[in-house]
Design a protein around this motif. Structure first.
Motif, PDB file in Angstrom:
ATOM      1  N   SER A 171     111.723 -76.001  11.027  1.00  0.00           N
ATOM      2  CA  SER A 171     110.289 -75.909  10.743  1.00  0.00           C
ATOM      3  C   SER A 171     110.031 -74.704   9.855  1.00  0.00           C
ATOM      4  O   SER A 171     110.817 -73.752   9.796  1.00  0.00           O
ATOM      5  N   PHE A 172     108.885 -74.748   9.162  1.00  0.00           N
ATOM      6  CA  PHE A 172     108.519 -73.656   8.270  1.00  0.00           C
ATOM      7  C   PHE A 172     107.031 -73.743   7.993  1.00  0.00           C
ATOM      8  O   PHE A 172     106.419 -74.803   8.140  1.00  0.00           O
ATOM      9  N   GLU A 173     106.446 -72.603   7.598  1.00  0.00           N
ATOM     10  CA  GLU A 173     105.038 -72.591   7.209  1.00  0.00           C
ATOM     11  C   GLU A 173     104.864 -71.743   5.961  1.00  0.00           C
ATOM     12  O   GLU A 173     105.605 -70.783   5.727  1.00  0.00           O
ATOM     13  N   LEU A 174     103.902 -72.147   5.137  1.00  0.00           N
ATOM     14  CA  LEU A 174     103.547 -71.402   3.931  1.00  0.00           C
ATOM     15  C   LEU A 174     102.122 -70.906   4.087  1.00  0.00           C
ATOM     16  O   LEU A 174     101.229 -71.657   4.497  1.00  0.00           O
ATOM     17  N   GLN A 175     101.903 -69.633   3.728  1.00  0.00           N
ATOM     18  CA  GLN A 175     100.572 -69.028   3.842  1.00  0.00           C
ATOM     19  C   GLN A 175     100.068 -68.747   2.434  1.00  0.00           C
ATOM     20  O   GLN A 175     100.776 -68.197   1.598  1.00  0.00           O
ATOM     21  N   PHE A 176      98.818 -69.157   2.168  1.00  0.00           N
ATOM     22  CA  PHE A 176      98.183 -68.862   0.884  1.00  0.00           C
ATOM     23  C   PHE A 176      97.148 -67.767   1.091  1.00  0.00           C
ATOM     24  O   PHE A 176      96.587 -67.623   2.184  1.00  0.00           O
ATOM     25  N   LYS A 177      96.839 -67.018   0.039  1.00  0.00           N
ATOM     26  CA  LYS A 177      95.866 -65.930   0.177  1.00  0.00           C
ATOM     27  C   LYS A 177      94.479 -66.488   0.475  1.00  0.00           C
ATOM     28  O   LYS A 177      93.760 -65.989   1.327  1.00  0.00           O
ATOM     29  N   ASN A 178      94.105 -67.523  -0.251  1.00  0.00           N
ATOM     30  CA  ASN A 178      92.800 -68.147  -0.049  1.00  0.00           C
ATOM     31  C   ASN A 178      93.001 -69.650   0.106  1.00  0.00           C
ATOM     32  O   ASN A 178      94.092 -70.176  -0.105  1.00  0.00           O
ATOM     33  N   ASN A 179      91.922 -70.339   0.460  1.00  0.00           N
ATOM     34  CA  ASN A 179      91.992 -71.798   0.496  1.00  0.00           C
ATOM     35  C   ASN A 179      92.351 -72.321  -0.882  1.00  0.00           C
ATOM     36  O   ASN A 179      91.759 -71.892  -1.893  1.00  0.00           O
ATOM     37  N   LYS A 180      93.297 -73.222  -0.931  1.00  0.00           N
ATOM     38  CA  LYS A 180      93.674 -73.814  -2.210  1.00  0.00           C
ATOM     39  C   LYS A 180      94.049 -75.267  -1.995  1.00  0.00           C
ATOM     40  O   LYS A 180      94.296 -75.714  -0.863  1.00  0.00           O
ATOM     41  N   GLU A 181      94.096 -76.021  -3.067  1.00  0.00           N
ATOM     42  CA  GLU A 181      94.503 -77.422  -2.975  1.00  0.00           C
ATOM     43  C   GLU A 181      96.028 -77.475  -2.923  1.00  0.00           C
ATOM     44  O   GLU A 181      96.723 -76.891  -3.756  1.00  0.00           O
ATOM     45  N   VAL A 182      96.545 -78.173  -1.933  1.00  0.00           N
ATOM     46  CA  VAL A 182      97.987 -78.262  -1.736  1.00  0.00           C
ATOM     47  C   VAL A 182      98.574 -79.240  -2.749  1.00  0.00           C
ATOM     48  O   VAL A 182      98.122 -80.383  -2.863  1.00  0.00           O
ATOM     49  N   THR A 183      99.592 -78.787  -3.479  1.00  0.00           N
ATOM     50  CA  THR A 183     100.220 -79.627  -4.502  1.00  0.00           C
ATOM     51  C   THR A 183     101.485 -80.295  -3.956  1.00  0.00           C
ATOM     52  O   THR A 183     102.003 -79.924  -2.894  1.00  0.00           O
ATOM     53  N   LYS A 184     101.986 -81.251  -4.719  1.00  0.00           N
ATOM     54  CA  LYS A 184     103.228 -81.929  -4.350  1.00  0.00           C
ATOM     55  C   LYS A 184     104.381 -80.932  -4.317  1.00  0.00           C
ATOM     56  O   LYS A 184     105.257 -80.997  -3.432  1.00  0.00           O
ATOM     57  N   GLU A 185     104.390 -79.985  -5.256  1.00  0.00           N
ATOM     58  CA  GLU A 185     105.455 -78.980  -5.278  1.00  0.00           C
ATOM     59  C   GLU A 185     105.389 -78.075  -4.050  1.00  0.00           C
ATOM     60  O   GLU A 185     106.417 -77.684  -3.495  1.00  0.00           O
ATOM     61  N   GLU A 199     115.056 -76.710 -19.577  1.00  0.00           N
ATOM     62  CA  GLU A 199     113.658 -77.125 -19.459  1.00  0.00           C
ATOM     63  C   GLU A 199     113.164 -76.926 -18.031  1.00  0.00           C
ATOM     64  O   GLU A 199     113.861 -77.263 -17.074  1.00  0.00           O
ATOM     65  N   GLU A 200     111.933 -76.407 -17.912  1.00  0.00           N
ATOM     66  CA  GLU A 200     111.363 -76.168 -16.586  1.00  0.00           C
ATOM     67  C   GLU A 200     111.083 -77.504 -15.890  1.00  0.00           C
ATOM     68  O   GLU A 200     110.497 -78.413 -16.481  1.00  0.00           O
ATOM     69  N   VAL A 201     111.502 -77.614 -14.622  1.00  0.00           N
ATOM     70  CA  VAL A 201     111.336 -78.859 -13.857  1.00  0.00           C
ATOM     71  C   VAL A 201     110.942 -78.520 -12.423  1.00  0.00           C
ATOM     72  O   VAL A 201     111.022 -77.371 -11.990  1.00  0.00           O
ATOM     73  N   GLY A 202     110.534 -79.549 -11.698  1.00  0.00           N
ATOM     74  CA  GLY A 202     110.286 -79.409 -10.271  1.00  0.00           C
ATOM     75  C   GLY A 202     111.559 -79.687  -9.501  1.00  0.00           C
ATOM     76  O   GLY A 202     112.540 -80.226 -10.033  1.00  0.00           O
TER      77      GLY A 202
END
Length: 722
Positions: free
Chosen positions: A93-107, A461-464
């Motif tokens: 399991s893992f969690e990601l914390q954002f500074k503010n509310n943001k829209e969660v992306t596929k990446e 080239e930059e990729v996901g």
């Protein structure tokens, strides 16, 4: 020999036998051209793992030679499968914390999920004797649950929030299992064309397209082990193994009736369609065994095996599956199917034994084995056919390090990063550690600053991380900068407080707010540190001003107010050891104070605990319990017979204590001239009444006139009779 380009050679290296099948590709299906079975001469395979490479290689070469003779073609490529029982399934399991509310992306979600996979990988390494994650090949994962700000959400992409969490179950294959298989294949002068897992091969054959949405359990019950795979939406979400299988039931028959293994196995297979058996035991005695008796003997063991399998299915799936599909030679063991249904609390028709393959993409059967035993080799062939353009093995570089990659699905950047042990969370703009302080017993948090996101480049080239990769690709990973720890000063966590200028006892005074950090007086620009305890004090009331100016503790300023009633009129008595005025008015200590107010304060030599008596409570009331008059020029004191003094409706005395809420009632009596004469025992007859002359204060009066304190009464008779 001929050309083998249109042929697929599938090889199933089992615990007891090696099965080889030659398929011919014809339009949209596979045709079984030839098959061969070779038994291991020694126990060179245990629980799906090769323990004697040279012995297994010899059997593979023998089988390969026989098939080459049958089809007159030199075989150089082969499709194989690793045993499902070797797989390791671990939760992470893992969690990601954002500074503010943001829209969660596929990446964001992919990074979250693959970091959870890495956590599972770390857990697996910690529990094993492997020194690093390089000892395992990543097979796949499935999401158990996702959360947004603590709330369970099915799909995080597009949601808005400040924290996302995920729990996954990830599956890994020990590298030694693959390496030993590859060694055998190489020593047998073959090249691996395709490598899959036995459960995946079986699912390709057993689960038709229309059943892909179902939650199913596949159980490969062999002789010594039972391999379990759980599928959901066409994907295998977990694997497990129970180290017991069909041999357990066979051994019960051996022990009970003193039979050799082959005789007991023959009885076990015949229990479904025979009523009795005539057989010789190990003492060479003829024995007649009723089938029903044997069934009763093996029932406890069948139930035990079913319960073990059922428990593992529930652990993997976290609930009952919709149905169970059994295959393998051990699946034909009597009673096992019904006992498994009971263990899982499923209807008996929801547990089935596959005795035919459901794929219309294979035509033909393997000679010498039952359909249940032939499912894995047939599935290997079908898996190869369905994934002909997909490489299992490829070499890529990650930050110039060569990575040998093995995948069972389309290889992606994420697979290479996992194999290279790249920390996925370092690719996210990680939020710096927050600064936590306590302000007047309230917790306040100053969040850390977000760092910068990392970057992944594929061949420049930059990729996901979801991008596909091919053999020879070059991957570069540049980590982002870590976020900064939260910073702040006293001014960031306390309210803006103003000073007050007042006049105190005629002197101009400035009342300043005060700030303390860990009990030390500080200024607003003092830096904060984590877990600091901050207190502040603003002068808001008269009492706080007195404490600050005169250095007097409020606990030492005492005041007691007694509220009571006298004849229905409310009264109040104040006892205090201080006196305070604000702007000329007497006030309480909790009165709010403002700039430019004038405060007067003095301490009094008074006991705030002093008692109030009834006599003091009646202050200002003329209390008389008797009358003093002058009677015929002589002073006279007469008791007032009508006098009343009550406290809360009960007769009381003048020295009784009065408390808040008491009601005092005082009622003086009434007295007439006749009452006075009666008191001094003056008797007036009817004749006397005609002759008497009465004066009150020099004025003629009558017997019924009222008498007040101090009155002068004179009574004259020409003849006074007593």
């Amino acid at each position: 020999m001929g050309d083998n380009k249109e042929l697929i050679f599938a090889l199933d290296i089992g615990t007891r036998t090696v099965v080889g099948v030659i398929f011919k590709q014809q339009e949209d299906k596979l045709i079984v051209e030839e098959s061969e079975i070779v038994e291991h001469e020694r126990r060179s395979m245990l629980d799906g793992q090769i323990h004697n490479v040279s012995e297994v290689t010899a059997q593979v070469q023998k089988l390969k030679t026989r098939l080459e003779e049958k089809v007159d073609i030199e075989l150089d490529k082969v499709a194989i499968a690793a045993a499902g029982r070797a797989l390791k399934t671990v939760k992470g399991s893992f969690e990601l914390q954002f500074k503010n509310n943001k829209e969660v992306t596929k990446e964001d979600v992919k990074t979250l999920q693959f970091t959870a996979v890495q956590k599972a990988q770390e857990e697996l390494v910690a529990k094993s004797d492997k020194k690093s994650a390089a000892g395992y090949h990543f097979v796949g994962y499935s999401v158990i649950q996702s959360k947004l700000d603590g709330m369970e959400i099915t799909d995080l992409v597009g949601q808005r929030g400040s924290r996302i969490e995920v729990e996954v179950v990830a599956t890994f294959l020990p590298r030694v299992v693959v390496d030993s298989l590859l060694t055998v294949i190489r020593q047998a002068d073959l090249e691996v064309e395709h490598l899959t897992l036995e459960p995946i091969a079986a699912s390709n054959l057993l689960i038709p397209q229309q059943m892909h949405d179902f939650n199913l359990a596949l159980i490969d019950i062999g002789a010594g082990t039972s391999d379990i795979a759980v599928t959901r939406e066409g994907t295998i979400i977990g694997y497990d193994m129970v180290p017991v299988a069909g041999d357990e039931i066979t051994e019960v028959i051996c022990d009970k009736y003193m039979l050799d293994y082959h005789s007991a196995e023959e009885i076990k297979r015949g229990l479904a369609d025979k009523e009795k058996f005539m057989i010789k035991d190990i003492l060479d005695q003829d024995v007649e065994l009723p089938a029903q008796e044997v069934l009763e003997e093996i029932e406890p063991k069948a139930e035990e095996l079913a319960n073990l399998i059922g428990e593992r299915i529930i652990e993997l799936n976290q609930k009952q599956p919709q149905a169970v599909i059994c295959f393998g030679g051990g699946s034909l063991a009597p009673l096992l199917k019904d006992k498994l249904a009971q263990s899982l609390e499923l209807p008996s028709n929801r547990v089935g034994i596959k005795n035919k393959q459901d794929s219309n993409q294979i035509e033909g059967e393997i000679e010498g084995v039952t359909i249940t035993q032939g499912i894995t080799p047939l599935g290997i062939g079908l898996s190869t056919y369905l994934n002909q353009n997909q490489a299992n093995f490829l070499d890529v570089t990650v930050n110039d390090d060569l990575i040998h990659l093995f995948t069972l699905t389309e290889p992606k950047v994420s697979d290479a990063l996992l194999a290279a042990e790249i920390d996925f969370k370092e690719l996210e703009p990680n939020l710096g550690l927050a600064l936590t302080v306590e302000v007047n017993d309230e917790i306040k948090v100053i969040p850390g600053e977000p760092g910068t996101a990392g970057e992944v480049r594929l061949n420049g080239e930059e990729v996901g991380i979801d991008a596909g990769i091919s053999n020879g690709d070059e991957i570069e990973v540049e980590f982002g900068e870590q976020g900064q720890t939260g910073e702040g000063t006293i001014a960031d966590v306390v309210p803006r407080l103003e000073s007050k200028e007042i006049i105190a006892n005629g002197e101009k005074i400035e009342l300043k707010p005060q700030y303390y950090l860990d009990d030390e007086l500080v200024t607003l620009d003092t830096p904060l540190h984590d877990r600091a305890e901050i207190t502040y004090q603003e002068i808001l009331t008269v009492g706080e001003a007195i404490e600050e100016i005169w250095d007097i503790k409020l606990v030492n300023l005492k005041e007691r107010i007694i509220e009571y009633e006298v004849n229905g009129n409310r009264r109040k008595k104040r006892y205090s050891n201080y006196y305070v005025e604000l702007n000329g008015n007497q006030v309480s200590l909790d009165t709010e104070i403002q700039s430019e107010d004038e405060l007067f304060f003095e301490q009094l030599d008074q006991n705030a605990d002093e008692k109030l008596t009834v006599d003091e409570a009646l202050e200002g009331v003329d209390i008389a319990s008797s009358l003093e008059i002058v009677m015929n020029n002589r002073p006279l004191e007469i008791p007032d017979a009508g006098f009343e003094l009550l406290k809360n409706g009960t007769e009381t005395t003048l020295d009784a204590e009065v408390n808040s809420g008491d009601e005092i009632t005082y009622q003086p009596g009434e007295m007439t001239i006749k009452d006075v004469l009666d008191y001094i025992n003056y008797k007036l007859s009817d004749d006397d009444l005609e002759k008497v002359e009465i004066k009150k204060n020099g004025v003629s009066a009558q017997l019924h006139n009222k008498v007040a304190d101090g009155d002068q009464i004179n009574v004259f008779l020409s003849t006074l009779s007593q």
